[in-house]
Design a protein around this motif. Structure first.
Motif, PDB file in Angstrom:
ATOM      1  N   GLU A   1       0.826  -1.209   0.000  1.00  0.00           N
ATOM      2  CA  GLU A   1       0.000   0.000   0.000  1.00  0.00           C
ATOM      3  C   GLU A   1       0.857   1.256   0.000  1.00  0.00           C
ATOM      4  N   ARG A   2       1.951   1.261   0.773  1.00  0.00           N
ATOM      5  CA  ARG A   2       2.856   2.422   0.796  1.00  0.00           C
ATOM      6  C   ARG A   2       3.516   2.631  -0.557  1.00  0.00           C
TER       7      ARG A   2
ATOM      8  N   ILE B   1       2.296   1.734  -3.456  1.00  0.00           N
ATOM      9  CA  ILE B   1       1.254   2.248  -4.353  1.00  0.00           C
ATOM     10  C   ILE B   1       1.007   3.727  -4.068  1.00  0.00           C
ATOM     11  N   GLN B   2       0.989   4.112  -2.797  1.00  0.00           N
ATOM     12  CA  GLN B   2       0.834   5.529  -2.451  1.00  0.00           C
ATOM     13  C   GLN B   2       1.975   6.351  -3.055  1.00  0.00           C
TER      14      GLN B   2
ATOM     15  N   PHE C   1       3.576   5.657  -5.841  1.00  0.00           N
ATOM     16  CA  PHE C   1       3.297   5.811  -7.267  1.00  0.00           C
ATOM     17  C   PHE C   1       2.254   6.903  -7.494  1.00  0.00           C
ATOM     18  N   ILE C   2       1.242   6.942  -6.659  1.00  0.00           N
ATOM     19  CA  ILE C   2       0.202   7.977  -6.783  1.00  0.00           C
ATOM     20  C   ILE C   2       0.823   9.358  -6.581  1.00  0.00           C
ATOM     21  N   LYS C   3       1.699   9.472  -5.587  1.00  0.00           N
ATOM     22  CA  LYS C   3       2.332  10.767  -5.309  1.00  0.00           C
ATOM     23  C   LYS C   3       3.201  11.225  -6.474  1.00  0.00           C
TER      24      LYS C   3
ATOM     25  N   PHE D   1       2.729  10.608  -9.569  1.00  0.00           N
ATOM     26  CA  PHE D   1       1.870  11.079 -10.656  1.00  0.00           C
ATOM     27  C   PHE D   1       1.201  12.401 -10.318  1.00  0.00           C
ATOM     28  N   LYS D   2       1.268  12.788  -9.057  1.00  0.00           N
ATOM     29  CA  LYS D   2       0.811  14.117  -8.667  1.00  0.00           C
ATOM     30  C   LYS D   2       1.988  15.102  -8.694  1.00  0.00           C
TER      31      LYS D   2
ATOM     32  N   PHE E   1       7.907   9.961  -3.114  1.00  0.00           N
ATOM     33  CA  PHE E   1       8.094   8.635  -3.703  1.00  0.00           C
ATOM     34  C   PHE E   1       9.464   8.078  -3.310  1.00  0.00           C
TER      35      PHE E   1
END
Length: 158
Positions: free
Chosen positions: A70-71, A73-74, A76-78, A80-81, A87
């Motif tokens: 989960e961390r 994946i978080q 990766f989300i960060k 892309f922001k 990251f």
């Protein structure tokens, strides 16, 4: 040389065997010493990206706990922001906890950031092309056209 195509649905297709394969199959081809080239649906060479995924899947994800995944994946989300610092911090935490080998973290970080930068550049180009296609012009072009208009206007008045 073994050519593998990656479809948009993330499936890998071995053109030699004429069937779909997995990341484990790719890892096995490499272990057996085969030369492998992997291309995406646009014909881009994505061999290194897929090799990295195969290495990560084989070495890491089987041993990661749910919260670590989960961390990641978080992270990766960060990215892309637009936040590469968070990251990288997540990757370093995973290395410090002994969950992620440093060489894999470095490879993963470099690959993700490289692909993000390429994605961002392509997005900028697409936006510029879209704006141009609507008839908008740059400030320099606008100023030049305005000067030409003013010159023609003066000519017509004389």
């Amino acid at each position: 040389m073994r050519i593998i195509e990656k479809y948009k649905n993330r499936k890998l297709y071995d053109t030699n065997m004429k069937k779909f394969i997995t990341l484990n199959d790719v890892a096995n081809f490499v272990k057996e010493g085969e030369t492998v080239k992997i291309i995406d649906s646009l014909g881009n060479d994505i061999t290194q990206e897929i090799f990295l995924k195969a290495r990560i899947k084989g070495k890491i994800f089987c041993s990661l706990k749910k919260e670590m995944i989960e961390r990641l994946i978080q992270g990766f989300i960060k990215i892309f922001k637009g936040n590469t610092d968070d990251f990288i911090e997540i990757l370093l935490d995973l290395v410090n906890q002994g969950v992620l080998p440093a060489d894999i973290a470095k490879e993963l970080g470099n690959a993700v950031i490289k692909h993000f930068n390429e994605f961002e550049e392509n997005m900028k180009k697409d936006i510029i092309e879209l704006i141009k296609s609507t008839g908008f012009v740059s400030k320099e072009e606008y100023d030049k056209l305005k000067e030409e208009y003013e010159a023609l206007k003066k000519k017509c008045e004389n």
